[in-house]
Structures are given as structure tokens and as C-alpha cells.
Design a protein around this motif. Structure first.
Motif, mmCIF file in Angstrom:
data_model
loop_
_atom_site.group_PDB
_atom_site.id
_atom_site.type_symbol
_atom_site.label_atom_id
_atom_site.label_comp_id
_atom_site.label_asym_id
_atom_site.label_seq_id
_atom_site.Cartn_x
_atom_site.Cartn_y
_atom_site.Cartn_z
ATOM 1 N N PRO A 6 0.809 -1.225 0.000
ATOM 2 C CA PRO A 6 0.000 0.000 0.000
ATOM 3 C C PRO A 6 0.836 1.267 0.000
ATOM 4 O O PRO A 6 0.399 2.283 -0.516
ATOM 5 N N THR A 7 2.040 1.207 0.545
ATOM 6 C CA THR A 7 2.792 2.455 0.652
ATOM 7 C C THR A 7 3.847 2.605 -0.425
ATOM 8 O O THR A 7 4.548 3.601 -0.462
ATOM 9 N N SER A 8 3.977 1.595 -1.328
ATOM 10 C CA SER A 8 4.968 1.770 -2.380
ATOM 11 C C SER A 8 4.496 2.880 -3.300
ATOM 12 O O SER A 8 3.314 2.999 -3.600
ATOM 13 N N GLY A 9 5.410 3.708 -3.723
ATOM 14 C CA GLY A 9 5.036 4.815 -4.595
ATOM 15 C C GLY A 9 4.570 6.048 -3.839
ATOM 16 O O GLY A 9 4.197 7.041 -4.441
ATOM 17 N N LEU A 10 4.588 5.979 -2.493
ATOM 18 C CA LEU A 10 4.243 7.175 -1.723
ATOM 19 C C LEU A 10 5.519 7.733 -1.092
ATOM 20 O O LEU A 10 6.457 6.993 -0.808
ATOM 21 N N ASP A 11 5.549 9.051 -0.872
ATOM 22 C CA ASP A 11 6.709 9.620 -0.210
ATOM 23 C C ASP A 11 6.687 9.184 1.260
ATOM 24 O O ASP A 11 5.648 8.766 1.759
ATOM 25 N N PRO A 12 7.842 9.261 1.951
ATOM 26 C CA PRO A 12 7.902 8.720 3.316
ATOM 27 C C PRO A 12 6.839 9.308 4.234
ATOM 28 O O PRO A 12 6.254 8.591 5.047
ATOM 29 N N ILE A 13 6.566 10.602 4.092
ATOM 30 C CA ILE A 13 5.557 11.208 4.956
ATOM 31 C C ILE A 13 4.184 10.659 4.593
ATOM 32 O O ILE A 13 3.410 10.241 5.448
ATOM 33 N N PHE B 289 -4.236 -7.888 6.189
ATOM 34 C CA PHE B 289 -3.125 -8.646 5.616
ATOM 35 C C PHE B 289 -2.407 -7.696 4.687
ATOM 36 O O PHE B 289 -2.967 -7.244 3.694
ATOM 37 N N MET B 290 -1.164 -7.382 5.029
ATOM 38 C CA MET B 290 -0.486 -6.316 4.298
ATOM 39 C C MET B 290 0.835 -6.803 3.723
ATOM 40 O O MET B 290 1.755 -7.150 4.466
ATOM 41 N N VAL B 291 0.916 -6.864 2.402
ATOM 42 C CA VAL B 291 2.193 -7.138 1.747
ATOM 43 C C VAL B 291 2.967 -5.838 1.743
ATOM 44 O O VAL B 291 2.433 -4.799 1.364
ATOM 45 N N THR B 292 4.196 -5.865 2.206
ATOM 46 C CA THR B 292 4.917 -4.598 2.266
ATOM 47 C C THR B 292 6.420 -4.793 2.149
ATOM 48 O O THR B 292 6.958 -5.863 2.401
ATOM 49 N N HIS B 293 7.084 -3.723 1.735
ATOM 50 C CA HIS B 293 8.541 -3.711 1.715
ATOM 51 C C HIS B 293 9.041 -2.686 2.696
ATOM 52 O O HIS B 293 10.230 -2.501 2.848
ATOM 53 N N ASP B 294 8.089 -1.998 3.304
ATOM 54 C CA ASP B 294 8.425 -0.802 4.039
ATOM 55 C C ASP B 294 8.784 -1.163 5.479
ATOM 56 O O ASP B 294 7.941 -1.566 6.263
ATOM 57 N N LEU B 295 10.076 -1.043 5.806
ATOM 58 C CA LEU B 295 10.515 -1.398 7.156
ATOM 59 C C LEU B 295 9.802 -0.557 8.206
ATOM 60 O O LEU B 295 9.483 -1.034 9.293
ATOM 61 N N ASP B 296 9.528 0.708 7.855
ATOM 62 C CA ASP B 296 8.818 1.577 8.788
ATOM 63 C C ASP B 296 7.453 1.002 9.146
ATOM 64 O O ASP B 296 7.074 0.960 10.309
ATOM 65 N N SER B 297 6.735 0.555 8.111
ATOM 66 C CA SER B 297 5.408 -0.015 8.359
ATOM 67 C C SER B 297 5.528 -1.220 9.277
ATOM 68 O O SER B 297 4.740 -1.403 10.202
ATOM 69 N N LEU B 298 6.549 -2.052 9.017
ATOM 70 C CA LEU B 298 6.701 -3.268 9.809
ATOM 71 C C LEU B 298 6.907 -2.916 11.272
ATOM 72 O O LEU B 298 6.362 -3.552 12.163
ATOM 73 N N HIS B 299 7.703 -1.867 11.500
ATOM 74 C CA HIS B 299 7.960 -1.474 12.883
ATOM 75 C C HIS B 299 6.744 -0.846 13.537
ATOM 76 O O HIS B 299 6.461 -1.101 14.694
ATOM 77 N N THR B 300 6.050 0.002 12.786
ATOM 78 C CA THR B 300 5.028 0.824 13.454
ATOM 79 C C THR B 300 3.650 0.186 13.500
ATOM 80 O O THR B 300 2.970 0.307 14.504
ATOM 81 N N GLY C 112 20.281 -4.809 7.555
ATOM 82 C CA GLY C 112 21.009 -4.112 6.490
ATOM 83 C C GLY C 112 21.107 -2.630 6.778
ATOM 84 O O GLY C 112 20.617 -2.139 7.807
ATOM 85 N N THR C 113 21.705 -1.897 5.842
ATOM 86 C CA THR C 113 21.904 -0.461 6.078
ATOM 87 C C THR C 113 20.588 0.274 6.223
ATOM 88 O O THR C 113 20.439 1.144 7.062
ATOM 89 N N ARG C 114 19.596 -0.112 5.409
ATOM 90 C CA ARG C 114 18.313 0.591 5.486
ATOM 91 C C ARG C 114 17.662 0.334 6.830
ATOM 92 O O ARG C 114 17.083 1.222 7.434
ATOM 93 N N ALA C 115 17.768 -0.925 7.289
ATOM 94 C CA ALA C 115 17.159 -1.269 8.559
ATOM 95 C C ALA C 115 17.807 -0.471 9.678
ATOM 96 O O ALA C 115 17.131 0.036 10.564
ATOM 97 N N ARG C 116 19.140 -0.350 9.611
ATOM 98 C CA ARG C 116 19.819 0.425 10.662
ATOM 99 C C ARG C 116 19.366 1.871 10.635
ATOM 100 O O ARG C 116 19.136 2.472 11.663
ATOM 101 N N ALA C 117 19.216 2.406 9.426
ATOM 102 C CA ALA C 117 18.782 3.795 9.312
ATOM 103 C C ALA C 117 17.422 3.974 9.957
ATOM 104 O O ALA C 117 17.177 4.923 10.697
ATOM 105 N N VAL C 118 16.520 3.026 9.706
ATOM 106 C CA VAL C 118 15.180 3.132 10.285
ATOM 107 C C VAL C 118 15.263 3.103 11.794
ATOM 108 O O VAL C 118 14.633 3.876 12.497
ATOM 109 N N ARG C 119 16.109 2.181 12.326
ATOM 110 C CA ARG C 119 16.156 2.060 13.778
ATOM 111 C C ARG C 119 16.800 3.273 14.435
ATOM 112 O O ARG C 119 16.378 3.710 15.483
#
Ligand SMILES: Nc1ncnc2c1ncn2[C@@H]1O[C@H](COP(=O)(O)OP(=O)(O)O)[C@@H](O)[C@H]1O
Ligand SMILES: [Mg+2]
Lengths: 376, 268
Positions: B183-190, B211-222, B258-265
Motif C-alpha cells: 500500500p505504501t509503495s510509490g508514496l513519499d515517506p511522509i 493482511f499487508m504485503v509490504t517492503h516498508d521497514l517503517d510499516s513493519l515497525h510501526t 542491512g543499512t536501510r534497517a539500521r537507518a530506520v532504527r
């Protein structure tokens, strides 16, 4: 679930009481709306306190919550602020959410054009269309000239691919249709000429008509319907998925890449198909003349040689590339004008075929006048 | 009425109520097997995040559950019923209880946003026009759109608005379960953050299962209560985000560390 049991409104001493029960979800929304409307339209009671008791409501969704909100707002407007009691806790958020919504007015619905208005718009559109067509012809010619300066940019492979699709693969259907037209023409000719004993003139008629007019017309109309519509749909769906914009921002001219190969493919394929189609119609005519009219093939061919000249053949063939240009340009132009919706794609594909066929026939008329004036 | 049994108890605790169960599912195209004896449960009231490599078959699983892709073998049970054994009528009763947000929105391009939302209402319920309008605009506001978006055509909307309008349509019939494909692919982070927030709010408001298919680490965390990871056609791990972080599976380690995950954390 008798509808009446969903909502029951009555006076209880000094208080107005609405008692809800049952399932307040989408399935019962219609019945519940009726009950809410009845309750709000009843004459205003002389009281200032009201209660909505929802302890009997088993389930609720946005439909139920919205209708509850309607009742609450209506009564509040009458000056009786109702208390809502007995609501299951899990629906609290939903009710809150619903009381937040519906405060903005609904926007005006889209206006449908009146017939007269549409007629006016159509007239203006025809003018605009003509201008756009000229624009597009200009852009195409400019692209061809630019390409002439650096011929290596010409997309040869793409053109060959298109020739295969609009030319080669159209051969069977073209042969079949023109063959049948030739047959019908000969049959009608023989049937009517026989009464004057002039059967043999059917050869003149079929020969001249097919070579000058019918061959190229039938083939052009077939190709406008078969390949013109395909061009429009292809380019249109590329527009819808922003592929055309992608080309443009990469510095390519969509006309050069998409239109020119398709146009050249038609310019090559249509004369060839016209030739094939004309021959096939003559064969059809010859066969019917033989079996139905008893004109032996040898006689048919001799007569044909006398009746037609190279001029007749040339008249038909000269027209073919012009027809191809009209079909190609109209189809590509309509394709590149497709907007975002599937409906727009359909509308432009229809427009492409209708306009192409119309212009093909108009052109044919103009050519007839031209050839008559130069005695060809 | 068996079909809707248990619809009421969205707030039960104790034993978890399984809404959708996938058993031994095999799906393939040609001679390629995409899903290989996959098992997965979706519990009532949770937001399940579904991760996996791109092209790994996340969309295929979603589409198989929805009955859009044929399966080779295995059983998919929705609301306790095997979809294969249902009659046409029972099936459409089940289909009314799920809402789907497709990757590209899949709004009908010839209808306005309002008509898009009203489409399932019109087909499934007998409602007055006034109520349908009220419902459509309420749903629009719930997904955070202004009411004037209702009279627009999909081609006149921005990417984020299309997602929201499509979500409003998916929610039109107040489904029990909502399927979201990236759902959040193609949207800006905000925009993506807002959308996650919206999903959370709607889930609480409407008592949804998501049921949410996602790549967004932020979504997974929040927003996700639980995460399932797909690898080699199977579920390689499932559990909370902490379980995922502790997993030793190489792909999961790369994904969550990975690097992206560290950035999110480090952001939080
Ligand atoms: N209809 C189909 N026909 C053939 N192959 C397909 C089809 N749909 C998906 N696939 C293949 O299945 C794999 C998984 O795709 P998908 O589920 O879309 O991946 P993702 O996990 O990124 O959503 C891909 O390799 C894709 O090529
Ligand atoms: Mg996918």
C-alpha cells in the motif's frame, strides 16, 4: 429481524426515548434508514431531554453508526440533545469517527451536457479536430525531414515488424473478402445484363470497377478497421501508462519512434494489399462468370485485356499510398490523444476508425474528380 | 447465518480466532513452482505484515487466497470455509466480507470516485441514494480525503489520493478483512507514514483484520502486530518484529539488519 425491532421511539414520562436493538449493519441499513427518517420527521415533542438506548444492539458497522449519527444530529437541531447510552465499548471509536464526518457539504454532481449544448460542443470539436489533424501532419512531415537528414535513425526493424503485422498477416482476410466481393459483383452483373443479352459486358464492369475503385476502397476500409484501430489502441495504452511521456523525457520524439515506422509500414503494405485484393476480386469475378455465366476463362481474359488499360490499374494503385497515409495519420493521432481512462481509449479507437473510413471515402471522391478532369 | 458466525467477537482474548488458514498450498506457472507447500494463519483483529524478496510470490499468495490464481494443491480456508467447496452464492457472501486494495488502486477509470465507492453498495445492498451518498462521503473522510474528491475521476487524482480512494472503495461494505498489496509503495515517506497511521486507525475503528504485503521497514515497525516472511516458496519465519530481528536466516538478517534497517532504527 422484523424492521420495527431495530429502532423503537416512544415518550417515557418527560423524556423521548429511542431504543435500538438487533443488528445495525449494512444488511439492515435500508430498513433502519426508514425508521430513523420516521423518527426525525415526527412532530417535535415538547420535551428537552432524549435518550438513545443502544444496549440491545448486537452488532454495528459504519452504516449503523452513520444512521445513529443522523438521528442524533436531527434531534440536536430540534434543541433536544440526546444522550447515547448502552453502547458497547468497542463501537466507541467508530461512533466518534462518524460524528467527525459528514459536516462538509457534498460537492455538486458532475453536470450532464444537454443535447443542444453537446451539439454546439461537437461543432467546435470538428473545427478543433481539423486543426489538430493539420498540426499532426505537420509534425509528421517535420519528423520525416529530420529523419531524412540522418537516415540511420530510421527504425527499420520496427517498420519490418509492423509490415508483418499490418501487411502479411492481413493477406488471408483481404484475399477472402475481396474474392467474395468479386463473386458478388460478377453474379449481379450477369443476372442483370443477361436480360439484354449483354452478359459479356460483366467483364468490363468487374474489371474497371475493381481496378479503379473497389479494390483500393475495400482494402482501405478493411485496414482502417483492422490496423488503424490496433495502432490507436497500442499508442493509447502506451499513453495511459506514461510510456509516451517516458520517451519524451529521454529526449526522443514519440512521433519519430512510434508514428513514423507505423506510417511507413502502412505506406508499403497497403499498395501491396490493394494489388493482391484486386487480383483476388478478379479471380472471384472470373470464377463466377465461368460457373454461373458460362463465360470460359479464356474468353474472360481476352475480354478483360480489351476492356481495361494500364490507366485503370494505375488509378487504383496511385490512390493506395494516400489512403495509407490518411489511415496511419488519423490512427496515430487519435492514439496519442488518449487520456487516462479506459473509456477515453475506447472513444478514441472508435473515432480513429470512423474518421479514417470517412476520410478514405472523401479522398476517393476527390480523386475521382481529379482523374476525370485529366481524362485518366 | 453460519457464514457470519463469530463476526461479533472482535475483542475476544484468550484463544486466537483464525480468519484465514492456508494449508500445504502449492502454486506454480508452467514448470516453475512459486509457492511450495506453504502454511499460514491470519488471526482475527491483527495486522499481519508479509515480507519477502521481490518476485518471491507475495502477490501470488495474495491473489491465490482471493481466488484469482488457480492453485495446484492445498486448501485455503476463509472464515472457516473452504472456498473450493462453496456454492456460487456462498462464495459471493464470503467475497463481500473482504476488501482488497490492489497495487495500482484498480479504480474504475470511467466512474467518479464516489461512484467507485458506491459500486459495491449498489450491487450488494438495496439502499436509498441519500444513504449511499452519505456513506460514500463518510468513507472518503475516513480515509482522509476531502469531499470534493468524490466528484473527480481517477485520472484526475494523484498517486496518494488514488490509494486512499481505492481504500475507501475496499472499505465500502465494511469488510472483516482487508488485503493490501504494497500500500505504501510509490508514496513519499511522509505520505507512507500517514497511510500506515490511517491503516492503524481504521483497523481500530472498524475492528478490521489486515493482511499487508509490504517492503516498508517503517510499516513493519510501526503498524504490524505480526510479521510473516516468505522465502523459497515457504514461510521461513513468523512472529513479532523482535522475533524477526533475532532470526538467523541469511535473508532475514540482511533484510532486518542491512543499512536501510539500521537507518530506520536509528531514526526512532
Ligand atoms: N500470471 C503469471 N504467470 C506466470 N508467472 C507469474 C504470474 N504471476 C506471477 N508470476 C511469477 O511469479 C513470481 C512471483 O511474483 P509476485 O508474486 O508478483 O512477486 P512479489 O513477491 O514481488 O509480489 C514472479 O517470478 C512472477 O514472474
Ligand atoms: Mg507484488
Amino acid at each position: 429481524m422484523a424492521p420495527a425491532s431495530l429502532l423503537d421511539v416512544r415518550r417515557d414520562g418527560d423524556e423521548l426515548k429511542a431504543i435500538g436493538s438487533g443488528v445495525w449493519t449494512s444488511e439492515n441499513a435500508d430498513a433502519l434508514e426508514q425508521l430513523v427518517t420516521n423518527a426525525t420527521q415526527a412532530p417535535p415533542p415538547e420535551t428537552h431531554s432524549a435518550q438513545i438506548d443502544l444496549s440491545g444492539v448486537e452488532r454495528m458497522d459504519t452504516f449503523g453508526a452513520l444512521l445513529l449519527e443522523r438521528l442524533r444530529r436531527a434531534w440536536t437541531q430540534e434543541g433536544i440533545e440526546p444522550r447515547v447510552v448502552g453502547l458497547k465499548r468497542r463501537y466507541g471509536v467508530l461512533i466518534q469517527e462518524m460524528s467527525r464526518t459528514g459536516r462538509e457539504p457534498h460537492p455538486e454532481p458532475r453536470r450532464q451536457e444537454a443535447t443542444v449544448e453537446r451539439l454546439g460542443h461537437n461543432m467546435v470539436d470538428i473545427g478543433k479536430d481539423a486543426r489538430l489533424l493539420l498540426n499532426f501532419v505537420g509534425a509528421t512531415v517535420a519528423a520525416i525531414l529530420r529523419m531524412g537528414a540522418r537516415p540511420r535513425t530510421f527504425r527499420f526493424t520496427s517498420m519490418v515488424n509492423q509490415i508483418d503485422r499490418v501487411g502479411l498477416r492481413a493477406v488471408p482476410i483481404i484475399i477472402l473478402i475481396t474474392f467474395l466481393i468479386g463473386c458478388i459483383l460478377a453474379q449481379q452483373g450477369i443476372f442483370h445484363f443477361r436480360r439484354f443479352g449483354a452478359d459479356i459486358y460483366v467483364v468490363d464492369m468487374v474489371g474497371v470497377l475493381v481496378l479503379r475503385e473497389l479494390g483500393v476502397l475495400i482494402v482501405s476500409i478493411m485496414i482502417a478497421g483492422r490496423s488503424g484501430s490496433a495502432y490507436t489502441a497500442e499508442l493509447g495504452s502506451m499513453r495511459m501508462r506514461e510510456e509516451v511521456d517516458a520517451l519524451r523525457v529521454m529526449g526522443f520524439d514519440p512521433v519519430e519512434i512510434l508514428v513514423i515506422p507505423r506510417l511507413f509500414a502502412l505506406l508499403i503494405a497497403l499498395p501491396l494489399l490493394t494489388f493482391i485484393g484486386s487480383m483476388s476480386a478478379l479471380v472471384g469475378g472470373g470464377l463466377v462468370a465461368w460457373f454461373y455465366g458460362g463465360i470460359q476463362p479464356g474468353v474472360f481474359l481476352d475480354r478483360l485485356k480489351d476492356a481495361i488499360s494500364i490507366d485503370h490499374f494505375m488509378v487504383g494503385m496511385i490512390k493506395a499510398p494516400f489512403m495509407a497515409a490518411v489511415i496511419g495519420i488519423v490512427a496515430c493521432m487519435e492514439g496519442l490523444r488518449v487520456g487516462g481512462s479506459a473509456e477515453s481509449l475506447g472513444a478514441h479507437t472508435t473515432a480513429s476508425v470512423v474518421k479514417a473510413i470517412f476520410l478514405v471515402i472523401v479522398m476517393d471522391g476527390l480523386f475521382a474528380m481529379f482523374f476525370a478532369s485529366i481524362d485518366m | 447465518m453460519d457464514a457470519v458466525a463469530g463476526q461479533d467477537d472482535t475483542d475476544i482474548d484468550g484463544k486466537r480466532d483464525v480468519l484465514i488458514s492456508v494449508r500445504d498450498l502449492v502454486v506454480g506457472f508452467g514448470d516453475r513452482t512459486i509457492l511450495d507447500h506453504l502454511n499460514l494463519d491470519i488471526y482475527r483483529g491483527e495486522i499481519l505484515g508479509f515480507v519477502g524478496t521481490s518476485g518471491g510470490g507475495k502477490s501470488v499468495l495474495t491473489r491465490t487466497i482471493l481466488g484469482l490464481v488457480p492453485k495446484r494443491s492445498g486448501v485455503v480456508e476463509v472464515f472457516g470455509q473452504d472456498l473450493d467447496t462453496l456454492s456460487e452464492e456462498q462464495r459471493s457472501a464470503v467475497e463481500r466480507r473482504w476488501g482488497v486494495l490492489f497495487q495500482q488502486g484498480a479504480l474504475f477509470s470511467s466512474l467518479t470516485v464516489k461512484q467507485n465507492i458506491q459500486f459495491p453498495l449498489r450491487e450488494n445492498l438495496k439502499l436509498s441514494q441519500a444513504l449511499m451518498d452519505d456513506i460514500a462521503y463518510a468513507k472518503l473522510e475516513m480515509v482522509g480525503l476531502k469531499t470534493d474528491a468524490g466528484e473527480k475521476l481517477p485520472s484526475e487524482l494523484s498517486g496518494g489520493m488514488i490509494k486512499r480512494a481505492a481504500l475507501a472503495r475496499a472499505l465500502a461494505l465494511d469488510p472483516d478483512i482487508l488485503f493490501l498489496d504494497e500500500p505504501t509503495s510509490g508514496l513519499d515517506p511522509i505520505g507512507a507514514g500517514d497511510f500506515d497511521e490511517l491503516i492503524r486507525t481504521l483497523q481500530q475503528t472498524l475492528g478490521l483484520t489486515v493482511f499487508m504485503v509490504t517492503h516498508d521497514l517503517d510499516s513493519l515497525h510501526t503498524v504490524c502486530d505480526r510479521i510473516a516472511a516468505l522465502g523459497d516458496g515457504k514461510i521461513i519465519a513468523q512472529g513479532t518484529i523482535e522475533t524477526m530481528m533475532e532470526s538467523h536466516h541469511p535473508w532475514l538478517r540482511a533484510y532486518f539488519h542491512g543499512t536501510r534497517a539500521r537507518a530506520v532504527r536509528s531514526d526512532r
